[in-house]
Design an enzyme around this catalytic site. Structure first.
Site, short mmCIF file in Angstrom:
data_model
loop_
_atom_site.label_atom_id
_atom_site.label_comp_id
_atom_site.label_asym_id
_atom_site.label_seq_id
_atom_site.Cartn_x
_atom_site.Cartn_y
_atom_site.Cartn_z
N CYS A 47 83.07 24.60 -65.27
CA CYS A 47 83.88 23.75 -64.37
C CYS A 47 85.22 24.42 -64.07
CB CYS A 47 84.10 22.39 -65.02
SG CYS A 47 85.19 21.30 -64.10
N SER A 49 88.15 23.30 -64.28
CA SER A 49 89.21 23.04 -65.28
C SER A 49 89.16 24.02 -66.44
CB SER A 49 89.12 21.62 -65.82
OG SER A 49 89.20 20.72 -64.76
N HIS A 52 90.96 26.91 -65.24
CA HIS A 52 92.42 26.71 -65.19
C HIS A 52 93.06 27.20 -66.50
CE1 HIS A 52 92.32 24.95 -61.38
NE2 HIS A 52 92.21 23.68 -61.67
N CYS A 175 80.86 15.84 -66.21
CA CYS A 175 82.12 16.06 -65.47
C CYS A 175 81.92 16.01 -63.96
CB CYS A 175 82.82 17.35 -65.87
SG CYS A 175 84.37 17.55 -64.97
N1 COD Z 1 91.08 22.10 -45.85
C1 COD Z 1 89.75 21.84 -45.98
N2 COD Z 1 89.02 22.33 -47.01
C2 COD Z 1 89.63 23.12 -47.91
C3 COD Z 1 91.01 23.43 -47.81
C4 COD Z 1 91.74 22.89 -46.72
N3 COD Z 1 93.03 23.14 -46.58
N4 COD Z 1 91.34 24.23 -48.85
C5 COD Z 1 90.22 24.40 -49.58
N5 COD Z 1 89.19 23.73 -49.02
C6 COD Z 1 87.81 23.63 -49.48
C7 COD Z 1 87.23 24.95 -49.99
O1 COD Z 1 86.71 25.74 -48.94
C8 COD Z 1 86.14 24.45 -50.95
O2 COD Z 1 84.89 24.31 -50.28
C9 COD Z 1 86.63 23.07 -51.39
O3 COD Z 1 87.77 22.77 -50.60
C10 COD Z 1 87.02 23.01 -52.89
O4 COD Z 1 85.90 23.22 -53.65
P1 COD Z 1 85.85 23.94 -55.10
O5 COD Z 1 84.47 24.50 -55.26
O6 COD Z 1 87.01 24.86 -55.22
O7 COD Z 1 86.11 22.78 -56.13
P2 COD Z 1 85.30 21.62 -56.87
O8 COD Z 1 84.59 20.72 -55.91
O9 COD Z 1 84.45 22.18 -57.97
O10 COD Z 1 86.52 20.81 -57.53
C11 COD Z 1 87.65 20.62 -56.81
C12 COD Z 1 88.64 19.65 -57.47
C13 COD Z 1 89.90 19.65 -56.66
C14 COD Z 1 88.04 18.25 -57.45
C15 COD Z 1 88.93 20.06 -58.96
O11 COD Z 1 89.51 21.32 -59.01
C16 COD Z 1 89.84 19.04 -59.60
O12 COD Z 1 91.02 19.05 -59.40
N6 COD Z 1 89.25 18.06 -60.33
C17 COD Z 1 89.92 16.85 -60.73
C18 COD Z 1 90.61 16.98 -62.01
C19 COD Z 1 89.83 16.45 -63.17
O13 COD Z 1 89.17 15.43 -63.09
N7 COD Z 1 89.93 17.18 -64.31
C20 COD Z 1 89.31 16.80 -65.55
C21 COD Z 1 88.17 17.66 -66.02
S1 COD Z 1 87.48 18.60 -64.83
ZN ZN Z 2 85.43 19.44 -65.39
#
Ligand code: COD
Ligand code: ZN
Ligand code: ZN
Length: 378
Positions: A47, A49, A52, A175
């Site tokens: 994941c 996180s 991170h 998650c």
């Molecule tokens: N406009 C449109 N789309 C965008 C932009 C933008 N400006 N910037 C990026 N994107 C797109 C990217 O192209 C990508 O497709 C998508 O956004 C992000 O996808 P990923 O693959 O990077 O991320 P995910 O879906 O695996 O997770 C993203 C979260 C933001 C949900 C994740 O990082 C997060 O913050 N999770 C919540 C925190 C949490 O619950 N933490 C506890 C344990 S995980």
């Molecule tokens: Zn997670």
């Protein structure tokens, strides 16, 4: 020969510090103490996180065993554990549910004061860990630590799941899938016939789409700057896909035109505070609901005209899709086993556990949606 009550020597991916690959090491896992459970991990997802911590963005104690999206089998239980026994299939919970604290008693909250998400102390409830490696204490990650053949968790941080659940799939319920799906069905409570927009089509955003579809939304608009994401979004239920780069006006104006004035539900699944404001502006001025799912950088702030709220918009957010972990995880696994939901398409890669660093590379290069690491490929 039973391993109960004994120290188990096994393989784990130890993180000795940020900005270096994980190291597969032999570790010692002590038996569970009172109200603890030792689990043989069968499958674990990789994941954002976890990454991170590797990138240095999250401040934790080192060395540490990361991983928090997994499924496994109970190996042994400590004194006082009555609801679990060896052989039970389980999912570790990165938000515990003690059932007794003010958050747990609030039906509208899914947090628990016994979490390790706020301070990352890296210890179990008794302030110690059960891991050692090369004579050093190894810290625990957000109540779980699943990049290891065996882990020990507190009994408030583990859910017993359906005996027929395929562990290499339902680990995602620990998650990513729950975070997205729960945001739609639990936090937003999407209504049948409604309109939704999802900003960000990673694994979590796609899971929001699955939730909107299961809830019966009529219109699900998927937004991403990367059009390669659109095929999967449609596969999971998006009715339209748009790229903000294709327009020379604000995306909320485009969305207002597409939805007779604004969407009923807007989800920000990127972690970008500018997009959070766009999501809010995209919601219908009378009662439109915006859900923040993405975690923004720690010093980022969101600014908007408060007039946006005075007409009745609602702005909310949640960790883990608002799921009360011990209650909602088993139910979601049942829904998967009973074919009410399916998210197999989120798993783009499967690797043996030893190739964990490759799993992180796939994540960083944007090549994977979810990689699942398997411990025993029988
Ligand atoms: N406009 C449109 N789309 C965008 C932009 C933008 N400006 N910037 C990026 N994107 C797109 C990217 O192209 C990508 O497709 C998508 O956004 C992000 O996808 P990923 O693959 O990077 O991320 P995910 O879906 O695996 O997770 C993203 C979260 C933001 C949900 C994740 O990082 C997060 O913050 N999770 C919540 C925190 C949490 O619950 N933490 C506890 C344990 S995980
Ligand atoms: Zn997670
Ligand atoms: Zn609690």
């Amino acid at each position: 020969m039973s391993t109960a009550g004994k120290v188990i020597k096994c393989k784990a991916a130890v993180c000795w510090g940020p900005k270096q690959p994980l190291s597969i090491e032999e570790i010692e896992v002590a038996p569970p103490k009172a109200h603890e459970v030792r689990i043989k991990i069968v499958a674990t997802g990789v994941c954002r996180s976890d990454d991170h911590v590797l990138s240095g963005a999250l401040d934790v104690n080192f060395p540490i065993i990361l991983g928090h999206e997994a499924a496994g089998i109970v190996e042994s239980v400590g004194e006082g554990v009555t609801n679990l026994k060896p052989g039970d299939k389980v999912i570790p919970l990165f938000i515990p549910q003690c059932g007794k604290c003010r958050c747990c008693k609030n039906p509208d909250s899914n947090f628990c004061v016994k979490n390790d998400l706020e301070k990352f102390n890296g210890v179990l409830q008794d302030n110690t860990t059960r891991f050692t490696c090369k004579g050093k204490t190894v810290y625990n990650f957000i109540s779980t630590s699943t990049f290891t053949e065996y882990t020990v968790v507190d009994d408030i941080a583990v859910a017993k799941i359906h005996p027929d659940a395929p562990l290499d799939k339902v680990c995602l319920i620990g998650c990513g899938f729950s975070t997205g799906y729960g945001s739609a069905v639990k936090t937003a409570k999407v209504k049948p016939g409604s309109s939704c927009v999802v900003f960000g089509l990673g694994g979590v955003g796609l899971s929001v789409i699955i939730g909107c579809k299961v809830a019966g939304a009529a219109k699900i608009i998927a937004v991403d700057v990367n059009p390669d994401k659109f095929a999967k979004a449609k596969e999971f239920g998006a009715t339209e896909c748009i790229n903000p780069k294709d327009y020379d006006r604000p995306i909320n104006e485009v969305l207002a035109e597409m939805t007779d004035g604004g969407v009923d539900y807007a989800f920000e699944v990127i972690g970008n505070t500018g997009i959070m404001t766009s999501a809010l502006k995209s919601s219908f001025f009378c009662g439109g609901k915006t859900v923040i799912v993405g975690l923004a950088p720690s010093n980022a702030t969101m600014t908007f005209d408060p007039m946006l709220m005075l007409t009745g918009r609602v702005l909310t957010g949640a960790f883990f899709g608002g799921f009360k972990s011990k209650d909602d995880v088993p139910q979601t696994v049942d829904d998967y086993v009973n074919k009410k939901i399916n998210f197999d398409g989120l798993i783009t890669h499967e690797l043996p556990f030893e190739q964990i660093n490759e799993g992180f590379e796939l994540l960083r290069n944007g090549k994977s949606i979810r990689t699942v690491l398997n411990f025993c490929r029988a």
